[in-house]
Design a protein around this motif. Structure first.
Motif, PDB file in Angstrom:
ATOM      1  N   GLU A  16     -26.969 -10.907   9.672  1.00  0.00           N
ATOM      2  CA  GLU A  16     -26.334 -11.325   8.429  1.00  0.00           C
ATOM      3  C   GLU A  16     -25.690 -10.129   7.720  1.00  0.00           C
ATOM      4  OE1 GLU A  16     -27.509 -13.267   4.071  1.00  0.00           O
ATOM      5  OE2 GLU A  16     -28.968 -13.272   5.709  1.00  0.00           O
ATOM      6  N   GLY A  17     -24.435 -10.273   7.331  1.00  0.00           N
ATOM      7  CA  GLY A  17     -23.716  -9.218   6.618  1.00  0.00           C
ATOM      8  C   GLY A  17     -22.919  -8.286   7.513  1.00  0.00           C
ATOM      9  N   ASP A  18     -23.178  -8.306   8.842  1.00  0.00           N
ATOM     10  CA  ASP A  18     -22.402  -7.458   9.755  1.00  0.00           C
ATOM     11  C   ASP A  18     -20.961  -7.949   9.816  1.00  0.00           C
ATOM     12  OD1 ASP A  18     -24.573  -5.903  10.294  1.00  0.00           O
ATOM     13  OD2 ASP A  18     -24.999  -6.770  12.263  1.00  0.00           O
ATOM     14  N   CYS A  19     -20.035  -7.031  10.088  1.00  0.00           N
ATOM     15  CA  CYS A  19     -18.615  -7.365  10.043  1.00  0.00           C
ATOM     16  C   CYS A  19     -17.843  -6.544  11.064  1.00  0.00           C
ATOM     17  CB  CYS A  19     -18.059  -7.086   8.652  1.00  0.00           C
ATOM     18  SG  CYS A  19     -18.050  -5.313   8.255  1.00  0.00           S
ATOM     19  N   THR A  66     -11.931 -14.688  22.338  1.00  0.00           N
ATOM     20  CA  THR A  66     -13.294 -14.462  21.860  1.00  0.00           C
ATOM     21  C   THR A  66     -13.999 -15.804  21.711  1.00  0.00           C
ATOM     22  OG1 THR A  66     -14.628 -13.382  20.161  1.00  0.00           O
ATOM     23  CG2 THR A  66     -12.636 -14.472  19.425  1.00  0.00           C
ATOM     24  N   VAL A  67     -15.245 -15.867  22.182  1.00  0.00           N
ATOM     25  CA  VAL A  67     -16.057 -17.081  22.139  1.00  0.00           C
ATOM     26  C   VAL A  67     -17.168 -16.880  21.117  1.00  0.00           C
ATOM     27  CG1 VAL A  67     -17.225 -18.813  23.550  1.00  0.00           C
ATOM     28  CG2 VAL A  67     -15.611 -17.236  24.621  1.00  0.00           C
ATOM     29  N   SER A  68     -17.403 -17.877  20.269  1.00  0.00           N
ATOM     30  CA  SER A  68     -18.351 -17.754  19.154  1.00  0.00           C
ATOM     31  C   SER A  68     -19.612 -18.576  19.395  1.00  0.00           C
ATOM     32  CB  SER A  68     -17.693 -18.221  17.850  1.00  0.00           C
ATOM     33  OG  SER A  68     -16.554 -17.431  17.550  1.00  0.00           O
ATOM     34  N   PHE A  69     -20.765 -17.993  19.000  1.00  0.00           N
ATOM     35  CA  PHE A  69     -22.047 -18.655  19.188  1.00  0.00           C
ATOM     36  C   PHE A  69     -22.932 -18.501  17.948  1.00  0.00           C
ATOM     37  CE2 PHE A  69     -20.583 -17.327  23.385  1.00  0.00           C
ATOM     38  CZ  PHE A  69     -20.636 -18.523  24.079  1.00  0.00           C
ATOM     39  N   LEU A  70     -23.875 -19.407  17.814  1.00  0.00           N
ATOM     40  CA  LEU A  70     -24.961 -19.433  16.828  1.00  0.00           C
ATOM     41  C   LEU A  70     -24.522 -19.850  15.429  1.00  0.00           C
ATOM     42  CD1 LEU A  70     -27.164 -16.319  17.737  1.00  0.00           C
ATOM     43  CD2 LEU A  70     -27.471 -18.708  18.404  1.00  0.00           C
ATOM     44  N   THR A  71     -23.505 -19.177  14.868  1.00  0.00           N
ATOM     45  CA  THR A  71     -23.113 -19.446  13.479  1.00  0.00           C
ATOM     46  C   THR A  71     -21.596 -19.446  13.345  1.00  0.00           C
ATOM     47  OG1 THR A  71     -25.115 -18.364  12.640  1.00  0.00           O
ATOM     48  CG2 THR A  71     -23.314 -18.651  11.084  1.00  0.00           C
ATOM     49  N   GLU A  72     -21.081 -20.445  12.611  1.00  0.00           N
ATOM     50  CA  GLU A  72     -19.644 -20.447  12.324  1.00  0.00           C
ATOM     51  C   GLU A  72     -19.322 -19.346  11.321  1.00  0.00           C
ATOM     52  OE1 GLU A  72     -16.664 -23.365   9.884  1.00  0.00           O
ATOM     53  OE2 GLU A  72     -17.604 -24.233  11.674  1.00  0.00           O
ATOM     54  N   CYS A  73     -18.199 -18.677  11.532  1.00  0.00           N
ATOM     55  CA  CYS A  73     -17.751 -17.669  10.571  1.00  0.00           C
ATOM     56  C   CYS A  73     -16.233 -17.745  10.475  1.00  0.00           C
ATOM     57  CB  CYS A  73     -18.207 -16.266  10.982  1.00  0.00           C
ATOM     58  SG  CYS A  73     -17.277 -15.578  12.360  1.00  0.00           S
ATOM     59  N   ASN A  74     -15.661 -16.976   9.567  1.00  0.00           N
ATOM     60  CA  ASN A  74     -14.210 -16.939   9.391  1.00  0.00           C
ATOM     61  C   ASN A  74     -13.631 -15.673  10.000  1.00  0.00           C
ATOM     62  OD1 ASN A  74     -14.241 -19.348   7.968  1.00  0.00           O
ATOM     63  ND2 ASN A  74     -14.432 -18.334   5.994  1.00  0.00           N
ATOM     64  N   ILE A  75     -12.414 -15.792  10.504  1.00  0.00           N
ATOM     65  CA  ILE A  75     -11.652 -14.623  10.922  1.00  0.00           C
ATOM     66  C   ILE A  75     -10.404 -14.577  10.042  1.00  0.00           C
ATOM     67  CG2 ILE A  75     -10.484 -15.921  12.774  1.00  0.00           C
ATOM     68  CD1 ILE A  75     -10.426 -13.260  14.378  1.00  0.00           C
ATOM     69  N   ILE A 130       1.149  -8.426  15.898  1.00  0.00           N
ATOM     70  CA  ILE A 130       1.712  -8.180  14.565  1.00  0.00           C
ATOM     71  C   ILE A 130       0.636  -8.330  13.496  1.00  0.00           C
ATOM     72  CG2 ILE A 130       3.312  -9.044  12.822  1.00  0.00           C
ATOM     73  CD1 ILE A 130       5.293  -9.639  15.008  1.00  0.00           C
ATOM     74  N   ALA A 131      -0.126  -9.416  13.595  1.00  0.00           N
ATOM     75  CA  ALA A 131      -1.186  -9.645  12.612  1.00  0.00           C
ATOM     76  C   ALA A 131      -2.424  -8.825  12.958  1.00  0.00           C
ATOM     77  CB  ALA A 131      -1.544 -11.126  12.570  1.00  0.00           C
ATOM     78  N   LYS A 132      -2.967  -8.138  11.955  1.00  0.00           N
ATOM     79  CA  LYS A 132      -4.301  -7.553  12.105  1.00  0.00           C
ATOM     80  C   LYS A 132      -5.314  -8.676  11.881  1.00  0.00           C
ATOM     81  CE  LYS A 132      -3.120  -2.913  10.411  1.00  0.00           C
ATOM     82  NZ  LYS A 132      -1.716  -3.093  10.043  1.00  0.00           N
ATOM     83  N   HIS A 133      -6.522  -8.473  12.370  1.00  0.00           N
ATOM     84  CA  HIS A 133      -7.570  -9.458  12.131  1.00  0.00           C
ATOM     85  C   HIS A 133      -8.892  -8.753  11.880  1.00  0.00           C
ATOM     86  CE1 HIS A 133      -7.432  -8.802  16.545  1.00  0.00           C
ATOM     87  NE2 HIS A 133      -8.756  -8.889  16.478  1.00  0.00           N
ATOM     88  N   CYS A 134      -9.784  -9.445  11.207  1.00  0.00           N
ATOM     89  CA  CYS A 134     -11.092  -8.877  10.901  1.00  0.00           C
ATOM     90  C   CYS A 134     -12.100 -10.009  10.727  1.00  0.00           C
ATOM     91  CB  CYS A 134     -11.036  -8.012   9.638  1.00  0.00           C
ATOM     92  SG  CYS A 134     -10.590  -8.937   8.148  1.00  0.00           S
ATOM     93  N   ILE A 135     -13.367  -9.657  10.848  1.00  0.00           N
ATOM     94  CA  ILE A 135     -14.469 -10.590  10.604  1.00  0.00           C
ATOM     95  C   ILE A 135     -15.219 -10.102   9.377  1.00  0.00           C
ATOM     96  CG2 ILE A 135     -16.620 -11.571  11.489  1.00  0.00           C
ATOM     97  CD1 ILE A 135     -14.335 -12.566  13.099  1.00  0.00           C
ATOM     98  N   PRO A 136     -15.138 -10.818   8.239  1.00  0.00           N
ATOM     99  CA  PRO A 136     -15.947 -10.440   7.078  1.00  0.00           C
ATOM    100  C   PRO A 136     -17.432 -10.586   7.394  1.00  0.00           C
ATOM    101  CG  PRO A 136     -14.188 -11.987   6.492  1.00  0.00           C
ATOM    102  CD  PRO A 136     -14.265 -11.973   7.981  1.00  0.00           C
ATOM    103  N   GLY A 137     -18.272 -10.033   6.521  1.00  0.00           N
ATOM    104  CA  GLY A 137     -19.709 -10.110   6.730  1.00  0.00           C
ATOM    105  C   GLY A 137     -20.150 -11.531   7.050  1.00  0.00           C
ATOM    106  N   VAL A 138     -20.823 -11.706   8.185  1.00  0.00           N
ATOM    107  CA  VAL A 138     -21.180 -13.051   8.633  1.00  0.00           C
ATOM    108  C   VAL A 138     -22.345 -13.600   7.812  1.00  0.00           C
ATOM    109  CG1 VAL A 138     -20.317 -12.631  10.950  1.00  0.00           C
ATOM    110  CG2 VAL A 138     -22.719 -12.154  10.435  1.00  0.00           C
ATOM    111  N   PRO A 139     -22.425 -14.926   7.630  1.00  0.00           N
ATOM    112  CA  PRO A 139     -23.463 -15.506   6.783  1.00  0.00           C
ATOM    113  C   PRO A 139     -24.834 -15.556   7.437  1.00  0.00           C
ATOM    114  CG  PRO A 139     -22.080 -17.238   7.705  1.00  0.00           C
ATOM    115  CD  PRO A 139     -21.456 -15.930   8.100  1.00  0.00           C
TER     116      PRO A 139
END
Length: 468
Positions: A281-284, A300-309, A346-355
């Motif tokens: 939790e909180g890692d980004c 990228t494949v996502s598991f366990l918890t939904e998050c936003n990019i 062109i677009a940068k991307h990031c993962i905010p702190g996960v819930p």
């Protein structure tokens, strides 16, 4: 059309219609044989790709919103009857008992918890039951349920021109069902245990000490060693060709095969490396563009918890683990996000702190000129053929719904949002939006410690930018 209208058609038009009708009676191989005569290999491959795309057009238009929860009556009746009638003939069963088997099969498919498991290494073999379907039929059915979204839109001015910075992004859902997700997560946790015991190569596994919010996620990389920043030996960011890490685990190779076969990734860009991220939790992951030592597309494949990019040509760091940008896209559990074109470059991307606890696996193909010196192609990943959609298995999505773009619903709204950002008025969205007013993104050297280090050395750590 009236008979008089038909008579007014030119002989060329009538011949063209006859030709089209004849093509409709042919299968894929026959069409390819007829149309590719005299073509060079490149043109023949291009034609085959176009035929594949036409065959799968109905599947590719499936609505992400309904996600494949309903099964068409055509599949339940025509295919189930065909399957069970065939089984009945083989076993000498009467017509009445065959009919009863059909009804039972239909009820099982209609059940909300019904899942078709494939015996391809991504599910517990003991859980794969005989439900009257062959492996080919089960795969065709699962393939038809995949949700695909390819119309992401966010317009920003790039070099003075309005540009859809999300062009090339794709989101695929229902590629891995809950049972398969469970096995993949168990594989990741087993690899983590091996890494902690020193059973993986030094640069394969990294578990830095968490010295502040958002810092210190666990990473594992397979296929190649990648430097996120200048390392202690003076090697620049990119693939380290003289460093050896562990090869792709068997479960990950099965995932690659599935994604290529099901048209999530193209057969021209089969991944040969990956990085696993294990978030608390909180890692980004801070804003970045993936290094061009890796080809496009990657996923990228996502598991366990939904998050936003979060995406944007300019992204802003608000505080540790908090970033702002013009568009935020949710990544459902089990989804595959494919990055290509503008969305990758062109677009940068990031993962905010996960819930909450999250795992992601990012698969990428290395540029041939950047392959590690000791790298040799994995024979299991050579020549994977995309699945050809069979018209014998009716798609539940032959009448697909019009999809709305993710993020902002139109270019106009994106431009309005962008104008608001430039005027300093942040608009409330799922992820706080903003920009850097044209300034280039700069990653602080303290953002992430380098891979291959298991202990923290404090704020003087070199920066690293990671995959999702």
């Amino acid at each position: 059309m009236m008979e008089g209208d038909m008579s007014r058609k030119s002989p060329e038009a009538r011949r063209g219609e006859d030709f089209i009708e004849l093509l409709k009676t042919m299968d894929h191989e026959e069409v390819l044989q007829v149309l590719s005569g005299g073509f060079c290999q490149h043109c023949q491959a291009l034609l085959e790709t176009r035929i594949h795309n036409l065959i799968n057009a109905k599947v590719n238009k499936m609505s992400l919103s309904n996600g494949g929860t309903e099964v068409s009556k055509e599949f339940q009746s025509a295919d189930a009857i065909s399957i069970n009638s065939s089984n009945a003939r083989q076993k000498g069963v009467t017509a009445n008992s065959s009919s009863a088997s059909v009804n039972s099969h239909q009820k099982s498919i209609d059940h909300p918890g019904f899942e078709i498991l494939l015996n391809d290494g991504l599910a517990d073999v003991s859980s794969v039951v005989d439900n009257g379907l062959s492996e080919e039929q089960k795969e065709q059915f699962r393939f038809s349920r995949v949700g695909r979204k390819k119309d992401f839109v966010c317009s920003e001015r790039i070099n003075g021109k309005p540009t859809n910075i999300l062009k090339g992004l794709e989101l695929h859902t229902k590629v891995f069902n809950p049972e398969e997700q469970k096995k993949i997560v168990e594989c990741v946790y087993n690899l983590q245990r091996m890494g902690r015991k020193g059973q993986l190569r030094e640069r394969t596994y990294s578990e830095p000490t968490k010295w502040m919010r958002g810092k210190g996620r666990i990473t594992m990389q397979f296929g190649c060693c990648y430097n996120y920043a200048m390392d202690k030996n003076g090697k620049a960011p990119g693939i380290v060709q003289d460093e050896v890490v562990d090869p792709l685990p068997p479960t990950f190779k099965q995932m690659i095969k599935r994604m290529v076969r099901w048209h999530v990734l193209p057969a021209t860009c089969i991944p040969n490396s990956c990085i696993v991220n294990i978030y608390d939790e909180g890692d980004c992951i801070p804003p970045h563009i993936d290094h061009h030592d890796f080809l496009r597309p990657f996923c990228t494949v996502s598991f366990l918890t939904e998050c936003n990019i979060v995406f944007g040509s300019n992204l802003k760091i608000l505080s540790p683990g908090e970033f702002s940008g013009p568009v935020s896209i949710p990544l459902p559990v089990g989804s595959v996000l494919v990055l290509n074109g503008n969305g990758a470059d062109i677009a940068k991307h990031c993962i905010p702190g996960v819930p909450a606890k999250r795992i992601s696996i990012t698969f990428r193909k290395m540029d041939d000129s950047k392959l590690p010196y000791q790298f040799s192609p994995d024979p299991e990943l050579l020549g994977i053929k995309p699945l050809i959609y069979s018209p014998l298995t009716k798609s539940p999505y032959q009448q697909s719904q019009q999809q709305k773009p993710f993020g902002y619903p139109s270019v106009v709204k994106s431009l309005v949002q962008q104008s608001n950002h430039q005027n300093g008025n942040l608009t409330a969205t799922k992820s706080r939006s903003g920009n850097t007013n044209g300034t280039s993104f700069f990653i602080n050297k303290d953002d992430f410690p380098p891979l291959g280090s298991s202990k923290s050395s404090g704020p003087s750590r070199a920066n690293r930018v990671g995959s999702k």
